[in-house]
Design a protein around this motif. Structure first.
Motif, PDB file in Angstrom:
ATOM      1  N   TYR A 130       4.889  23.569 -29.826  1.00  0.00           N
ATOM      2  CA  TYR A 130       3.979  24.624 -30.281  1.00  0.00           C
ATOM      3  C   TYR A 130       3.494  24.344 -31.700  1.00  0.00           C
ATOM      4  O   TYR A 130       2.384  24.734 -32.080  1.00  0.00           O
ATOM      5  CB  TYR A 130       4.658  25.997 -30.200  1.00  0.00           C
TER       6      TYR A 130
ATOM      7  N   LYS B 222      -0.186  24.605 -33.829  1.00  0.00           N
ATOM      8  CA  LYS B 222      -0.278  25.297 -35.117  1.00  0.00           C
ATOM      9  C   LYS B 222      -0.870  24.376 -36.188  1.00  0.00           C
ATOM     10  O   LYS B 222      -1.722  24.788 -36.973  1.00  0.00           O
ATOM     11  CB  LYS B 222       1.110  25.796 -35.536  1.00  0.00           C
TER      12      LYS B 222
ATOM     13  N   THR C 177       3.192  23.667 -40.036  1.00  0.00           N
ATOM     14  CA  THR C 177       4.619  23.780 -39.769  1.00  0.00           C
ATOM     15  C   THR C 177       5.233  22.388 -39.649  1.00  0.00           C
ATOM     16  O   THR C 177       4.517  21.401 -39.465  1.00  0.00           O
ATOM     17  CB  THR C 177       4.883  24.621 -38.498  1.00  0.00           C
TER      18      THR C 177
END
Length: 189
Positions: free
Chosen positions: A93, A97, A155
């Motif tokens: 994920y 991001k 991230t």
């Protein structure tokens, strides 16, 4: 050839060391690829990621930032089933991001390449390490970049990951001086 110790004698590692690591990267898509791969590497060895690199390219549409940014949750969940990549939910994920954060850079009128290279004035930092033990895991500059990237929504961009990214993409030349690649990479600056 007296290479940097970290690459050992694994042919994949040696090839990566001799052809890519520390070479100033000027390709937007590859810059995004390295960002995703460095994040995937967190807590693992780099050779694990290198062995899965072709799988990552297949699973993540050759790191096309627009395609990665558009993945739905169900598409990402399906990617978690693919053994060709590290099947860690946060990392998978995280690719989306980071793609979305990269698109925000585009909206601001810059690129991921320009964003990173601006931190070093467009020219690689030429270090003069004599042994691997001298090379830091992070630096004040990687801390600064990490902090800014987190504010921008990226991230898996801690200071150590960012420093590894800087090394891989040639923003810093961290080949030890006795390694022939030190001089070769310096000449590419």
């Amino acid at each position: 050839m007296q290479r940097c110790d970290w690459c050992g004698d694994d042919p994949l590692y040696v090839s990566y060391h001799d052809k890519e690591w520390g070479v100033p990267l000027r390709d937007e898509q590859l810059m995004f690829e390295f960002l995703v791969l460095e994040g995937a590497q967190a807590g693992l060895s780099w050779i694990t990621i290198l062995r899965k690199r072709d799988g990552y390219r297949a699973v993540f549409d050759n790191f096309d930032v627009h395609k990665v940014a558009a993945y739905s949750d169900s598409e990402l969940d399906n990617k978690l089933l693919d053994a060709r990549i590290v099947r860690n939910r946060l990392k998978v994920y995280g690719a989306r991001k980071n793609a979305l954060a990269t698109l925000k850079l585009y909206e601001e009128g810059t690129t991921l390449l320009d964003y990173f290279w601006e931190y070093v004035g467009g020219n690689p930092i030429q270090n003069e390490w004599r042994s691997m033990s001298e090379i830091p895991a992070s630096t004040p500059l990687s801390n600064k970049i990490s902090k800014d990237m987190k504010k921008r929504g990226f991230t898996f961009v801690g200071p150590t990951i960012i420093y590894a990214h800087m090394q891989a993409t040639g923003m810093v030349n961290d080949h030890i001086v006795s390694c022939p690649r030190h001089e070769e990479c310096a000449a590419l600056a």
